[in-house]
Design a protein around this motif. Sequence first.
Motif, short mmCIF file in Angstrom:
data_model
loop_
_atom_site.label_atom_id
_atom_site.label_comp_id
_atom_site.label_asym_id
_atom_site.label_seq_id
_atom_site.Cartn_x
_atom_site.Cartn_y
_atom_site.Cartn_z
N LEU A 108 5.59 4.51 -13.23
CA LEU A 108 6.01 5.33 -12.10
C LEU A 108 5.78 4.58 -10.78
CD1 LEU A 108 6.94 8.20 -11.21
CD2 LEU A 108 4.54 8.88 -11.19
N GLU B 270 0.81 -1.21 0.00
CA GLU B 270 0.00 0.00 0.00
C GLU B 270 0.84 1.26 0.00
OE1 GLU B 270 -3.25 0.10 0.07
OE2 GLU B 270 -3.83 -1.95 0.58
N VAL B 271 2.15 1.10 -0.01
CA VAL B 271 2.92 2.23 0.47
C VAL B 271 3.05 3.39 -0.50
CG1 VAL B 271 5.20 1.50 -0.26
CG2 VAL B 271 4.93 2.83 1.81
N ILE B 272 3.22 3.10 -1.75
CA ILE B 272 3.54 4.20 -2.66
C ILE B 272 2.42 4.39 -3.69
CG2 ILE B 272 5.17 5.07 -4.37
CD1 ILE B 272 6.40 5.00 -1.65
N ARG B 273 1.75 5.50 -3.57
CA ARG B 273 0.76 5.87 -4.57
C ARG B 273 1.18 7.25 -5.07
NH1 ARG B 273 -4.70 5.13 -1.16
NH2 ARG B 273 -5.71 4.83 -3.15
N PRO B 274 1.94 7.25 -6.14
CA PRO B 274 2.59 8.50 -6.54
C PRO B 274 1.59 9.61 -6.91
CG PRO B 274 3.45 6.62 -7.79
CD PRO B 274 2.25 6.15 -7.06
N ARG B 275 1.98 10.80 -6.59
CA ARG B 275 1.26 12.00 -7.00
C ARG B 275 2.24 12.91 -7.71
NH1 ARG B 275 -1.07 9.94 -2.80
NH2 ARG B 275 -3.30 10.21 -2.48
N CYS C 106 8.74 3.32 -8.26
CA CYS C 106 8.79 3.80 -6.88
C CYS C 106 8.70 2.64 -5.89
CB CYS C 106 7.65 4.78 -6.61
SG CYS C 106 7.86 6.37 -7.42
#
Lengths: 134, 134
Positions: A113, A24-29, A117
Amino acid sequence: MEAGGLSDPGRGAIRAVTARLRPEVIRPRVRLGEQVLIGPGKIALLRAVAEHGSISAAARAQGMGYKRAWSLLDELQRSFPVPILQTAAGGSKGGGTAITAAGQALLDHYDELERACRAAAAPVLDKIGRLLAR
Amino acid sequence: MEAGGLSDPGRGAIRAVTARLRPEVIRPRVRLGEQVLIGPGKIALLRAVAEHGSISAAARAQGMGYKRAWSLLDELQRSFPVPILQTAAGGSKGGGTAITAAGQALLDHYDELERACRAAAAPVLDKIGRLLAR
């Protein structure tokens, strides 16, 4: 003692749960200043349009109203100099909305991406996980 | 035409701005389900405590009230099995709050997480930048 009332460290539940952190950790913005140009919510919505072939069906699939979905997609479109969506003339099915090649490229780049990440974050998250679990 | 009213693609301002995207792009959040355990706001606050030596000074530095700062730090502490903050007995200066070795490790790991994600994201952001600018 300024912070005297801070909660005791929560030793129990977290330990069991550390292994579940990573997915769940990286949800890029992608931000410009404080404005989020591209984020996981808009991307999920755009993907739903691609899958369902209309904004209204995508909104339903994402559990949001049509107006909200339209507004998010409009925000997203404003960041791009070429159309990311195209509307079909209303035939027997009343038209619909598809994504363009640029819209598909955006989805593909976002996936890349996210993968990049997550891969880079994994070893550092192991360290943070050990800190949460010790 | 379902999406007929969507805004025209905004060709002007974005193009000039693409080069500024990268520095802001990745602010990692460590999630557990929908809950954000560790994110840029809490980390900035913890760093301010380390710099200023008290929660109240850190709150002022971050432009938030003491209660809000305390509550965010308390949330952060709840995720950790060992203390990330320690209070000093109130001498002439009325005590204060410092971060522990675990708190410092969290800051260091977060910095590393941010650096790792930004480095991994850079080549993909170049692609997204070209999509925004073309």
